[in-house]
Each structure stands twice: as structure tokens, then as C-alpha cells.
Design a protein around this motif. Sequence first.
Motif, PDB file in Angstrom:
ATOM      1  N   LEU A 190      -5.471   2.127   7.495  1.00 35.22           N
ATOM      2  CA  LEU A 190      -5.151   0.792   7.991  1.00 35.22           C
ATOM      3  C   LEU A 190      -5.781   0.542   9.361  1.00 35.22           C
ATOM      4  O   LEU A 190      -6.430  -0.489   9.583  1.00 35.22           O
ATOM      5  CB  LEU A 190      -3.638   0.611   8.074  1.00 35.22           C
TER       6      LEU A 190
ATOM      7  N   VAL B 277       0.449  -6.225   9.131  1.00 39.40           N
ATOM      8  CA  VAL B 277       0.563  -4.917   8.486  1.00 39.40           C
ATOM      9  C   VAL B 277       1.821  -4.231   8.995  1.00 39.40           C
ATOM     10  O   VAL B 277       1.947  -3.970  10.194  1.00 39.40           O
ATOM     11  CB  VAL B 277      -0.675  -4.052   8.772  1.00 39.40           C
TER      12      VAL B 277
ATOM     13  N   ASP C 278       3.485  -0.943   8.865  1.00 45.11           N
ATOM     14  CA  ASP C 278       3.180   0.437   8.504  1.00 45.11           C
ATOM     15  C   ASP C 278       4.428   1.319   8.614  1.00 45.11           C
ATOM     16  O   ASP C 278       5.355   1.026   9.364  1.00 45.11           O
ATOM     17  CB  ASP C 278       2.079   0.976   9.424  1.00 45.11           C
ATOM     18  N   GLN C 279       4.420   2.406   7.842  1.00 50.23           N
ATOM     19  CA  GLN C 279       5.529   3.370   7.801  1.00 50.23           C
ATOM     20  C   GLN C 279       6.850   2.662   7.488  1.00 50.23           C
ATOM     21  O   GLN C 279       7.879   2.915   8.101  1.00 50.23           O
ATOM     22  CB  GLN C 279       5.605   4.157   9.118  1.00 50.23           C
TER      23      GLN C 279
ATOM     24  N   SER D 299       8.581   3.612  -2.472  1.00 50.26           N
ATOM     25  CA  SER D 299       7.998   2.340  -2.889  1.00 50.26           C
ATOM     26  C   SER D 299       8.925   1.533  -3.796  1.00 50.26           C
ATOM     27  O   SER D 299       8.909   0.300  -3.778  1.00 50.26           O
ATOM     28  CB  SER D 299       6.646   2.572  -3.581  1.00 50.26           C
TER      29      SER D 299
ATOM     30  N   LYS E  80      -2.635   6.928   5.067  1.00 50.54           N
ATOM     31  CA  LYS E  80      -2.400   5.481   5.022  1.00 50.54           C
ATOM     32  C   LYS E  80      -2.587   4.832   6.400  1.00 50.54           C
ATOM     33  O   LYS E  80      -3.252   3.808   6.526  1.00 50.54           O
ATOM     34  CB  LYS E  80      -0.995   5.181   4.483  1.00 50.54           C
ATOM     35  N   SER E  81      -1.977   5.424   7.423  1.00 45.21           N
ATOM     36  CA  SER E  81      -2.065   4.828   8.760  1.00 45.21           C
ATOM     37  C   SER E  81      -3.502   4.829   9.273  1.00 45.21           C
ATOM     38  O   SER E  81      -3.963   3.855   9.869  1.00 45.21           O
ATOM     39  CB  SER E  81      -1.149   5.566   9.739  1.00 45.21           C
TER      40      SER E  81
ATOM     41  N   LEU F 211       0.867  -1.166   0.000  1.00 44.08           N
ATOM     42  CA  LEU F 211       0.000   0.000   0.000  1.00 44.08           C
ATOM     43  C   LEU F 211       0.907   1.221   0.000  1.00 44.08           C
ATOM     44  O   LEU F 211       1.736   1.381   0.890  1.00 44.08           O
ATOM     45  CB  LEU F 211      -0.897   0.023   1.236  1.00 44.08           C
ATOM     46  N   SER F 212       0.758   2.085  -0.993  1.00 44.65           N
ATOM     47  CA  SER F 212       1.602   3.278  -1.076  1.00 44.65           C
ATOM     48  C   SER F 212       0.727   4.519  -1.189  1.00 44.65           C
ATOM     49  O   SER F 212      -0.480   4.445  -1.428  1.00 44.65           O
ATOM     50  CB  SER F 212       2.559   3.189  -2.270  1.00 44.65           C
TER      51      SER F 212
ATOM     52  N   TYR G  81      -1.015  -5.137  13.687  1.00 50.53           N
ATOM     53  CA  TYR G  81      -0.472  -3.849  13.252  1.00 50.53           C
ATOM     54  C   TYR G  81       0.913  -3.657  13.851  1.00 50.53           C
ATOM     55  O   TYR G  81       1.090  -3.722  15.068  1.00 50.53           O
ATOM     56  CB  TYR G  81      -1.389  -2.711  13.686  1.00 50.53           C
TER      57      TYR G  81
ATOM     58  N   SER H 268       3.014  -1.012   4.109  1.00 48.41           N
ATOM     59  CA  SER H 268       2.545   0.335   3.800  1.00 48.41           C
ATOM     60  C   SER H 268       3.753   1.257   3.773  1.00 48.41           C
ATOM     61  O   SER H 268       4.531   1.307   4.736  1.00 48.41           O
ATOM     62  CB  SER H 268       1.545   0.805   4.864  1.00 48.41           C
TER      63      SER H 268
ATOM     64  N   ARG I 171      -2.625   1.874  -4.248  1.00 50.59           N
ATOM     65  CA  ARG I 171      -2.225   3.264  -3.978  1.00 50.59           C
ATOM     66  C   ARG I 171      -3.408   3.998  -3.372  1.00 50.59           C
ATOM     67  O   ARG I 171      -4.514   3.963  -3.915  1.00 50.59           O
ATOM     68  CB  ARG I 171      -1.763   3.962  -5.253  1.00 50.59           C
TER      69      ARG I 171
END
Length: 211
Positions: free
Chosen positions: A20, A89, A91-92, A136, A16-17, A8-9, A39, A130, A157
Motif C-alpha cells: 500500500l 486506505v 490499513d491493519q 476478513s 500488505k502495508s 485487500l486481504s 493512508y 486492508s 488478495r
Amino acid sequence: SEFRFGILSGESGCGKSSFLQAGLLPSLEQVSQPHTGVYVKISNEDPIQSLRTAMVRDFGLPQEEFQDADFIRLLEAAASAVSNPIVVVLDQFEQFFVHRKLKQDREPFVQAMAAWYRRTNLSQVKVLVSVRGDFSDRLVELQQSMGYSIGPGQNFRLEKFVPEEAAAVMRIIAELEGLRFDAPFVERMAREELASREDGLISPVDLQVLA
């Protein structure tokens, strides 16, 4: 059911966060075939340590027993703890590259991901990364190690809002708070004041300021 790894970009600040944590993860447990979401926020900490913390928190794994557990053992323990497929997931994920500029510093986690992907007994564990859009392309390093090619069903995206979507968000906020909602005014405000002059889209950050 065939999903194993995906990306996921989106640009910084596109939500995004929030998507999610407030959207995807809660919905995973409510679909016809429920999944268990985990997460993990990537930071300057070793990503495997971040995963350990999340696994102990979400699956009730004994902290003393798993304080030195490697990536595979953590995933196997989680898979044994629940009957549902698991979606991890990350993230970041751009922070993985920001804080590990040398390839040899990234290699342990890259190899751990490749080992997970090759393990047939962990096929029920899925990973979604993510990452900020300008990082990316760096994920090629993971894909090459895993021997995995991203298709359209694994590459997502997150876009900014069009004005109509932004107005719909404001309407829902107003309904939840019991406030009167002037739809024509908000739609005009979104279109004429918030929308970017370049692409006509609205950043969630700007929408939050208006809210």
C-alpha cells in the motif's frame, strides 16, 4: 471510476502495508486520472481520530477547527480541498476488531461508514480496507450496515511470491545497489531453500532475511 469500497486481504507478513505505502499510494497520483491517497493506520485509537490526524496532515485542515469533526465532515472537507477523487486506505483493520470486542463499541464507526456510503455528494471518496485474512469475514458487519455486496472488482488478495518473483525482487535490489547478481544461484536458492514445502511460495519476511 465505479469503485467505492473494497477489501485487500492476505496473511500476516505477506506485505500488505508495504504494498500500500510503497506501491499503491504513490501510483495513484501517476495514473491517467490521478487520485489523492490518504493512508490511515488503524490501532487501538478511535478510527475516526486516526482519520482526523491523517486529514489534518495530508490536506492542511486547521487542527483546532476539526479536532471534534465527525467522519462525514472530515470527508467533505477533504473533498473540498482537492479536485481529484480521494482514496482512503484503512490499513491493519483487524485492529478495529481486536480492540473493540463488543459490537456496541464498533457501532459508531460502522454507522459512520454507512452514512458515508449513502451520501451522493461524497461519491468521489473511495475506501479501501486492508485486513489480515483471518479477519476478513468480520467485514460482513460493515457491508451489511452499508448495504453493499463485494464483487470480484472490489475484493483483492495479496499472495506470497512464487520463486521467480522472489528472484526478480533480489535482482532489482542488486541493480539498485550496484551489486553483481548471479541469477541461476538466486533462482535456485529461492526455489530450493526459501519456498515453502507446503505450497511452493515464498513469504516476503523470508525474502527480507535472505536479502
